[in-house]
Scaffold this motif. Structure first.
Motif, short mmCIF file in Angstrom:
data_model
loop_
_atom_site.label_atom_id
_atom_site.label_comp_id
_atom_site.label_asym_id
_atom_site.label_seq_id
_atom_site.Cartn_x
_atom_site.Cartn_y
_atom_site.Cartn_z
N PRO A 184 0.88 -1.44 -0.05
CA PRO A 184 0.03 -0.05 0.00
C PRO A 184 0.81 1.21 0.08
CG PRO A 184 -0.97 -1.68 1.58
CD PRO A 184 0.32 -2.23 1.17
N ALA A 185 2.10 1.33 0.69
CA ALA A 185 2.82 2.43 0.78
C ALA A 185 3.47 2.81 -0.63
CB ALA A 185 3.99 2.06 1.81
N LEU A 186 3.41 1.85 -1.57
CA LEU A 186 3.93 2.15 -2.86
C LEU A 186 3.17 2.54 -3.91
CD1 LEU A 186 6.86 -0.30 -3.13
CD2 LEU A 186 6.88 2.05 -2.64
N ARG A 187 1.58 2.33 -3.52
CA ARG A 187 0.57 2.74 -4.43
C ARG A 187 0.49 4.48 -4.52
NH1 ARG A 187 -3.47 -1.34 -5.23
NH2 ARG A 187 -2.69 -3.17 -4.16
N GLY A 188 0.69 4.82 -5.92
CA GLY A 188 0.84 6.11 -6.40
C GLY A 188 2.13 6.76 -6.39
N LEU A 192 8.50 0.79 -11.54
CA LEU A 192 8.44 -0.16 -12.61
C LEU A 192 8.18 -1.36 -11.82
CD1 LEU A 192 9.11 -0.64 -15.67
CD2 LEU A 192 11.52 -0.96 -14.96
N VAL A 193 7.03 -2.21 -12.69
CA VAL A 193 6.79 -3.29 -11.94
C VAL A 193 7.07 -4.49 -12.93
CG1 VAL A 193 4.71 -4.58 -10.69
CG2 VAL A 193 5.23 -2.10 -10.34
N TYR A 194 7.37 -5.57 -12.25
CA TYR A 194 7.27 -6.69 -13.11
C TYR A 194 6.65 -7.88 -12.38
CZ TYR A 194 11.15 -5.03 -15.97
OH TYR A 194 12.13 -4.16 -16.87
N GLU A 195 5.66 -8.52 -12.88
CA GLU A 195 5.04 -9.63 -12.06
C GLU A 195 5.36 -10.96 -12.78
OE1 GLU A 195 0.48 -11.01 -10.57
OE2 GLU A 195 0.77 -9.27 -11.97
N LEU A 196 5.87 -11.79 -12.03
CA LEU A 196 6.32 -13.09 -12.13
C LEU A 196 5.24 -14.02 -11.84
CD1 LEU A 196 9.09 -11.27 -11.93
CD2 LEU A 196 9.94 -13.40 -11.56
N SER A 197 5.28 -15.18 -12.53
CA SER A 197 4.35 -16.55 -12.27
C SER A 197 5.17 -17.47 -13.01
CB SER A 197 2.87 -16.46 -12.98
OG SER A 197 2.33 -17.38 -12.64
N ARG A 198 5.62 -18.44 -12.05
CA ARG A 198 5.97 -20.00 -12.47
C ARG A 198 7.23 -19.44 -13.23
NH1 ARG A 198 0.88 -23.64 -13.69
NH2 ARG A 198 -0.20 -23.48 -11.91
N GLY A 199 8.22 -18.62 -12.59
CA GLY A 199 9.24 -18.46 -13.51
C GLY A 199 9.44 -17.77 -14.78
N ALA A 207 3.75 0.97 -12.58
CA ALA A 207 2.88 0.65 -11.36
C ALA A 207 1.38 1.01 -11.58
CB ALA A 207 3.36 1.13 -10.06
N GLY A 208 1.30 2.22 -12.35
CA GLY A 208 -0.20 2.67 -12.27
C GLY A 208 -0.86 1.70 -13.52
N GLU A 209 -0.37 1.24 -14.33
CA GLU A 209 -0.82 0.14 -15.31
C GLU A 209 -1.40 -0.94 -14.54
OE1 GLU A 209 1.48 -0.37 -18.93
OE2 GLU A 209 2.93 1.17 -18.18
N LEU A 210 -0.49 -1.39 -13.80
CA LEU A 210 -0.93 -2.68 -13.11
C LEU A 210 -2.33 -2.18 -12.32
CD1 LEU A 210 0.21 -5.76 -12.38
CD2 LEU A 210 1.03 -4.57 -10.35
N THR A 212 -4.41 0.03 -12.33
CA THR A 212 -5.53 0.43 -13.07
C THR A 212 -6.16 -1.05 -13.72
OG1 THR A 212 -4.55 2.36 -13.91
CG2 THR A 212 -6.50 1.66 -15.55
N GLY A 213 -5.44 -1.96 -14.02
CA GLY A 213 -6.00 -3.31 -14.41
C GLY A 213 -6.64 -4.11 -13.53
N GLU A 214 -6.12 -4.02 -12.20
CA GLU A 214 -6.41 -4.57 -11.08
C GLU A 214 -7.94 -3.91 -10.59
OE1 GLU A 214 -3.50 -4.43 -8.26
OE2 GLU A 214 -2.49 -6.36 -8.70
N ALA A 215 -7.99 -2.68 -10.73
CA ALA A 215 -9.15 -1.79 -10.26
C ALA A 215 -10.31 -2.19 -11.39
CB ALA A 215 -9.09 -0.55 -10.17
N GLY A 216 -10.02 -2.48 -12.58
CA GLY A 216 -11.16 -2.82 -13.50
C GLY A 216 -11.53 -4.32 -13.63
N GLY A 217 -10.75 -5.07 -12.87
CA GLY A 217 -11.03 -6.45 -12.71
C GLY A 217 -10.45 -7.21 -13.89
#
Length: 232
Positions: A184-188, A192-199, A207-210, A212-217
């Motif tokens: 939460p402290a980094l929101r806003g 730069l964000v990278y999301e990893l899944s299974r390597g 961060a804003g793109e990520l 925004t996508g989460e907020a829109g479901g």
């Protein structure tokens, strides 16, 4: 200056933990590696630091290939890794831990005044949150060029966690943190964000793109990332 993984692969015995990932962290700036346990985020930090070898690909720091540079050499050049566990010397006092990073305690105690009454205590007797403060204060005192932190606020109160992210975001360095979810402290904050899944990298962007996508479901769209850190 950037530090980057290019098509990096890491194996633990027969299991491949990173499947040829590419990501780049600029300096100065904050980069967040997100992912659940087993996603590869901790392995990516270790690969950047040189504490695990690559089975393929490369590590590039400020334009130079450092894939085969040992961890101690990267540390000598200004890289600091703060792992999730065993990040302090438990048999030494808090004061002795701080002196390993810098002769003066001023920077460390300004960052975390809570450490001052603990200076004579052995680091191994501190709580988990206190050990994280000590480990992070050592990195701040050392004025590292690259700071890699696995779950920086683990065990901290919300107020101290917020203070910790403020300190990391303000550093004039390349800062890469690994987290299970966006703090939460980094929101806003610009990051730069990278999301990893299974390597594998499944998202790369601001961060804003990520968020925004989460907020829109919606599931955030994966962004192609090249070895120089550009995203298209």
């Amino acid at each position: 200056m950037t530090i980057a993984l290019r098509h990096a692969r890491v194996r633990y015995g027969p299991l491949e933990a990173l499947h040829g990932i590419t990501l780049a962290a600029p300096s100065p700036g904050l980069t967040v590696l997100l992912g659940r346990n087993g996603s590869g985020r901790t392995t990516a930090l270790r690969a950047l630091a040189g504490t695990v070898p690559l089975s393929g690909g490369s590590v590039v720091w400020d334009g130079a290939d450092v894939t085969h540079a040992p961890a101690f050499e990267r540390a000598r050049r200004g890289l600091c890794l703060i792992p999730e566990r065993q990040a302090v010397f438990g048999s030494l006092t808090v004061r002795e831990n701080l002196e390993l990073a810098a002769p003066s305690h001023d920077t460390a105690l300004a960052a975390y005044p809570q450490l001052e009454p603990l200076l004579a205590r052995r680091a191994g007797t501190l709580s988990g949150g206190e050990q994280r403060m000590l480990a992070l204060s050592r990195a701040l005192s050392a004025r590292a060029r690259v700071v890699l932190v696995d779950e920086p606020a683990q065990g901290m109160s919300p107020a101290i966690a917020t203070r910790t992210y403020e300190l990391l975001a303000a550093l004039d360095a390349c800062v890469v943190v690994a987290e299970q979810r966006m703090p939460p402290a980094l929101r806003g904050r610009p990051a730069l964000v990278y999301e990893l899944s299974r390597g594998a990298v499944v998202f790369g962007g601001e961060a804003g793109e990520l968020l925004t996508g989460e907020a829109g479901g919606r599931t955030p769209r994966a962004c192609p990332v090249d070895g120089r850190g550009s995203r298209g």
